[in-house]
Design an enzyme around this catalytic site. Sequence first.
Site, mmCIF file in Angstrom:
data_model
loop_
_atom_site.group_PDB
_atom_site.id
_atom_site.type_symbol
_atom_site.label_atom_id
_atom_site.label_comp_id
_atom_site.label_asym_id
_atom_site.label_seq_id
_atom_site.Cartn_x
_atom_site.Cartn_y
_atom_site.Cartn_z
ATOM 1 N N ASP A 92 -43.016 -33.007 -58.507
ATOM 2 C CA ASP A 92 -41.854 -33.888 -58.639
ATOM 3 C C ASP A 92 -41.437 -34.445 -57.277
ATOM 4 O O ASP A 92 -41.693 -33.831 -56.250
ATOM 5 C CB ASP A 92 -40.649 -33.122 -59.192
ATOM 6 C CG ASP A 92 -40.930 -32.514 -60.546
ATOM 7 O OD1 ASP A 92 -41.775 -33.052 -61.279
ATOM 8 O OD2 ASP A 92 -40.290 -31.483 -60.859
HETATM 9 N N1 URA Z 1 -42.957 -27.704 -62.127
HETATM 10 C C1 URA Z 1 -41.888 -28.476 -61.905
HETATM 11 O O1 URA Z 1 -40.885 -28.362 -62.586
HETATM 12 N N2 URA Z 1 -41.936 -29.370 -60.916
HETATM 13 C C2 URA Z 1 -43.017 -29.527 -60.113
HETATM 14 O O2 URA Z 1 -42.989 -30.373 -59.218
HETATM 15 C C3 URA Z 1 -44.118 -28.720 -60.352
HETATM 16 C C4 URA Z 1 -44.075 -27.814 -61.368
#
Ligand code: URA
Length: 243
Positions: free
Chosen positions: A102
């Site tokens: 993310d």
């Molecule tokens: N899980 C998440 O919630 N965000 C990420 O960036 C990676 C795994």
Amino acid sequence: MERLQKVLAQAGVASRRKAEKLIVDGMVKVNGKVVTELGTKVTRADRVEVQGVELVKEQFVYYLLYKPRGYISTVSDEKGRKTVLDLLPMIEQRIFPVGRLDFDTSGIIIMTNDGDFSYLMTHPKFGIQKKYVAKVKGIPERDALKKLERGIELEDGMTAPARVKMQSFDKKTGTAIIEITIHEGRNRQVRRMFDAIGCPVQKLRRESFAMLTTSGLNAGEARELTTHEVKQLRVLAETGKIG
Ligand code: URA
């Protein structure tokens, strides 16, 4: 396996449309034989010639990047946000991130132009483990952590078993630091798993990807994977163990 016209286009021979015309016109040979069928698929092991000239195969490259927060893990963004590509040197190959992190997540991410490798690293059936460290709001009870470990119902189905460990907690701020290791990569999975136990993630970092860590790198820095590391990762995906 890739469609011949795609391989020609990616090698810079011509646009996809023009590559199709070259095939239909009998200008393309695969392993010495003229191929005019547009559906033909080839692998890297096949020798492709266009008008008598052998295609130069794109060199595969593999980078390990320590992604900082505030970068999007795609190769372009319609909102003009910074992408992980902005952190790598200008290279000729068209690389892309293996899986995603993310915008607000930091940590290890691999970038490559090798689609088969990317598939091995991301499809849950190959079991490549990714370890995250989450700072969460609330101090989860043992039972809640057990739920995460066994699998928890999310809107897109049950999660696979995970490894979960409470690193520390702080009663004053009402927060906890928890390690969670998963081999799936659903969208915002870790955040949704913690939401499901009522402890929303405040900060998230991917600490390891199989045997790889960001050790030696600062956030925003990258290095090439060694040939040995790439081989180890493949072996791990294909056999479930290294060595
Ligand atoms: N899980 C998440 O919630 N965000 C990420 O960036 C990676 C795994």
